[in-house]
Design an enzyme around this catalytic site. Structure first.
Site, short mmCIF file in Angstrom:
data_model
loop_
_atom_site.label_atom_id
_atom_site.label_comp_id
_atom_site.label_asym_id
_atom_site.label_seq_id
_atom_site.Cartn_x
_atom_site.Cartn_y
_atom_site.Cartn_z
N HIS A 17 -1.91 -5.16 1.66
CA HIS A 17 -3.18 -5.87 1.49
C HIS A 17 -2.86 -7.32 1.21
O HIS A 17 -1.88 -7.62 0.54
CB HIS A 17 -3.99 -5.30 0.31
CG HIS A 17 -5.14 -6.18 -0.04
ND1 HIS A 17 -6.31 -6.19 0.69
CD2 HIS A 17 -5.30 -7.14 -0.99
CE1 HIS A 17 -7.14 -7.10 0.19
NE2 HIS A 17 -6.55 -7.69 -0.84
N TYR B 42 -12.54 -2.47 -2.53
CA TYR B 42 -13.04 -2.47 -1.14
C TYR B 42 -14.56 -2.41 -1.07
O TYR B 42 -15.11 -1.95 -0.07
CB TYR B 42 -12.43 -1.29 -0.38
CG TYR B 42 -11.01 -1.55 0.10
CD1 TYR B 42 -10.68 -2.73 0.79
CD2 TYR B 42 -10.00 -0.61 -0.11
CE1 TYR B 42 -9.39 -2.96 1.23
CE2 TYR B 42 -8.70 -0.86 0.35
CZ TYR B 42 -8.41 -2.04 1.02
OH TYR B 42 -7.13 -2.26 1.47
N PHE C 180 -15.35 4.40 7.86
CA PHE C 180 -14.01 4.78 7.40
C PHE C 180 -13.81 4.57 5.90
O PHE C 180 -12.70 4.71 5.39
CB PHE C 180 -12.94 3.99 8.19
CG PHE C 180 -13.09 2.49 8.14
CD1 PHE C 180 -12.59 1.75 7.07
CD2 PHE C 180 -13.73 1.81 9.17
CE1 PHE C 180 -12.73 0.37 7.03
CE2 PHE C 180 -13.87 0.42 9.13
CZ PHE C 180 -13.37 -0.30 8.06
N GLU D 153 -10.20 -10.58 -6.64
CA GLU D 153 -9.20 -9.51 -6.62
C GLU D 153 -8.15 -9.68 -7.71
O GLU D 153 -7.74 -8.71 -8.36
CB GLU D 153 -8.52 -9.47 -5.25
CG GLU D 153 -9.47 -9.03 -4.14
CD GLU D 153 -8.85 -9.07 -2.75
OE1 GLU D 153 -9.50 -8.58 -1.82
OE2 GLU D 153 -7.72 -9.60 -2.59
N ASN E 77 -1.82 -0.14 7.32
CA ASN E 77 -1.18 -1.40 7.68
C ASN E 77 -0.29 -1.99 6.58
O ASN E 77 -0.04 -3.17 6.54
CB ASN E 77 -2.22 -2.40 8.19
CG ASN E 77 -3.36 -2.56 7.21
OD1 ASN E 77 -3.25 -2.16 6.06
ND2 ASN E 77 -4.44 -3.18 7.66
N LYS F 253 0.84 -1.19 0.00
CA LYS F 253 0.00 0.00 0.00
C LYS F 253 0.89 1.26 0.00
O LYS F 253 2.10 1.18 0.28
CB LYS F 253 -0.90 -0.03 1.24
CG LYS F 253 -1.95 -1.17 1.22
CD LYS F 253 -2.79 -1.15 2.52
CE LYS F 253 -3.93 -2.14 2.51
NZ LYS F 253 -4.73 -2.08 3.79
N THR G 273 -5.32 -7.22 11.03
CA THR G 273 -5.75 -5.99 10.36
C THR G 273 -5.36 -4.73 11.15
O THR G 273 -4.84 -3.77 10.59
CB THR G 273 -7.28 -6.01 10.16
OG1 THR G 273 -7.63 -7.22 9.47
CG2 THR G 273 -7.78 -4.81 9.39
N ARG H 273 2.58 -5.98 9.47
CA ARG H 273 1.70 -4.93 9.99
C ARG H 273 2.08 -4.52 11.42
O ARG H 273 2.01 -3.35 11.78
CB ARG H 273 0.25 -5.39 9.92
CG ARG H 273 -0.27 -5.43 8.47
CD ARG H 273 -1.57 -6.19 8.36
NE ARG H 273 -2.28 -5.93 7.11
CZ ARG H 273 -3.47 -6.44 6.82
NH1 ARG H 273 -4.09 -7.25 7.68
NH2 ARG H 273 -4.06 -6.16 5.67
N ARG I 228 -1.21 -14.48 5.20
CA ARG I 228 -1.94 -13.71 6.23
C ARG I 228 -1.15 -13.70 7.54
O ARG I 228 -1.15 -12.72 8.26
CB ARG I 228 -3.34 -14.28 6.48
CG ARG I 228 -4.36 -14.12 5.38
CD ARG I 228 -4.93 -12.75 5.16
NE ARG I 228 -5.66 -12.15 6.24
CZ ARG I 228 -6.36 -11.01 6.11
NH1 ARG I 228 -6.43 -10.38 4.93
NH2 ARG I 228 -6.97 -10.47 7.13
P1 IDP Z 1 -7.71 -6.97 5.93
O1 IDP Z 1 -6.94 -5.94 5.12
O2 IDP Z 1 -6.91 -7.49 7.09
O3 IDP Z 1 -8.28 -8.09 5.08
P2 IDP Z 1 -10.36 -5.77 5.99
O4 IDP Z 1 -11.40 -5.96 7.06
O5 IDP Z 1 -10.59 -6.43 4.67
O6 IDP Z 1 -8.95 -6.19 6.60
O7 IDP Z 1 -10.20 -4.19 5.80
C1 IDP Z 1 -9.54 -3.65 4.68
C2 IDP Z 1 -8.67 -2.48 5.14
O8 IDP Z 1 -9.49 -1.45 5.71
C3 IDP Z 1 -7.69 -2.82 6.27
O9 IDP Z 1 -6.50 -3.42 5.80
C4 IDP Z 1 -7.45 -1.46 6.89
O10 IDP Z 1 -6.52 -0.68 6.11
C5 IDP Z 1 -8.83 -0.83 6.80
N1 IDP Z 1 -9.64 -1.08 8.01
C6 IDP Z 1 -10.30 -2.21 8.34
N2 IDP Z 1 -10.97 -2.10 9.48
C7 IDP Z 1 -10.73 -0.84 9.92
C8 IDP Z 1 -11.18 -0.10 11.08
O11 IDP Z 1 -11.93 -0.60 11.94
N3 IDP Z 1 -10.73 1.17 11.19
C9 IDP Z 1 -9.91 1.74 10.26
N4 IDP Z 1 -9.49 1.11 9.16
C10 IDP Z 1 -9.89 -0.18 8.98
MG MG Z 2 -9.71 -7.99 3.62
#
Ligand code: IDP
Ligand code: MG
Length: 170
Positions: free
Chosen positions: A129, A52, A60, A140, A126, A12, A101, A112, A95
């Protein structure tokens, strides 16, 4: 060799800005997977929203779209590096190396955990992705890569005569 999977990894814009590309790829190489696609992408609003789309109702979401486009960083950091990895149990292994996350909850030695942060606006920056299951991974990979950009045909393809204009070298 029972469970060969593929997944999409994105470095990212915060990873690009912090010059972490080499570190991240080295860490990911511990999984001993094969890279079957790689490129740099300036992420459009359309691509970001489609990527997304399952999070579109989250508070957010707007910040997340700006983040994956690298809006707050500007040139030359407003880009991502996209990779398709393939191998045995690829998704769970990647993962684990990527980490949870929320960077504050992620294992300290995960990517991360080591490099992520939560911004003052509350976005989880983080660094990477990582697709989380095979169905999401297929969606994806097909969203980010055309068949000819991968070194193998991992999904069925068809041929079509496309007549639209296309950039070629001058
Ligand atoms: P992942 O990237 O671990 O699969 P997802 O739930 O798919 O997590 O969320 C996508 C991205 O959205 C995360 O990597 C993070 O950058 C952001 N994100 C997810 N949940 C939150 C949150 O509760 N607050 C702020 N940003 C979030
Ligand atoms: Mg995800």
């Amino acid at each position: 060799m029972g469970n060969i999977q593929r997944l999409l990894i994105l470095i990212k814009p915060d990873g690009v800005k912090k010059s972490l590309t080499g570190n991240i790829l080295t860490k990911l190489s511990e999984a001993k997977l094969t890279i079957i696609g790689a490129k740099a992408v300036k992420v459009s609003r359309e691509l970001a929203s489609e990527h997304y789309k399952q999070l579109q109702d989250k508070p957010f979401f707007g910040e997340l779209i700006d983040y994956i486009q690298g809006k707050m960083y500007g040139a030359p950091y407003d880009r991502v590096f996209a990779f398709v990895y393939q191998g045995e149990d690829a998704i769970a292994r990647m993962r684990k190396i990527a980490g949870a996350t929320n960077p504050e909850e992620a294992d300290a030695v995960s990517i991360r955990g080591a490099y992520g942060r939560i911004t003052t606006k509350g976005v989880y920056e983080n660094v990477v992705h990582c697709s989380s299951d095979p169905i999401e991974a297929e969606r994806e990979i097909k969203l980010w890569f055309n068949p000819e950009e991968l070194t193998e045909n991992v999904y069925p393809v068809k041929t079509e005569k496309i007549t639209e204009e296309k950039k070629v070298w001058a």
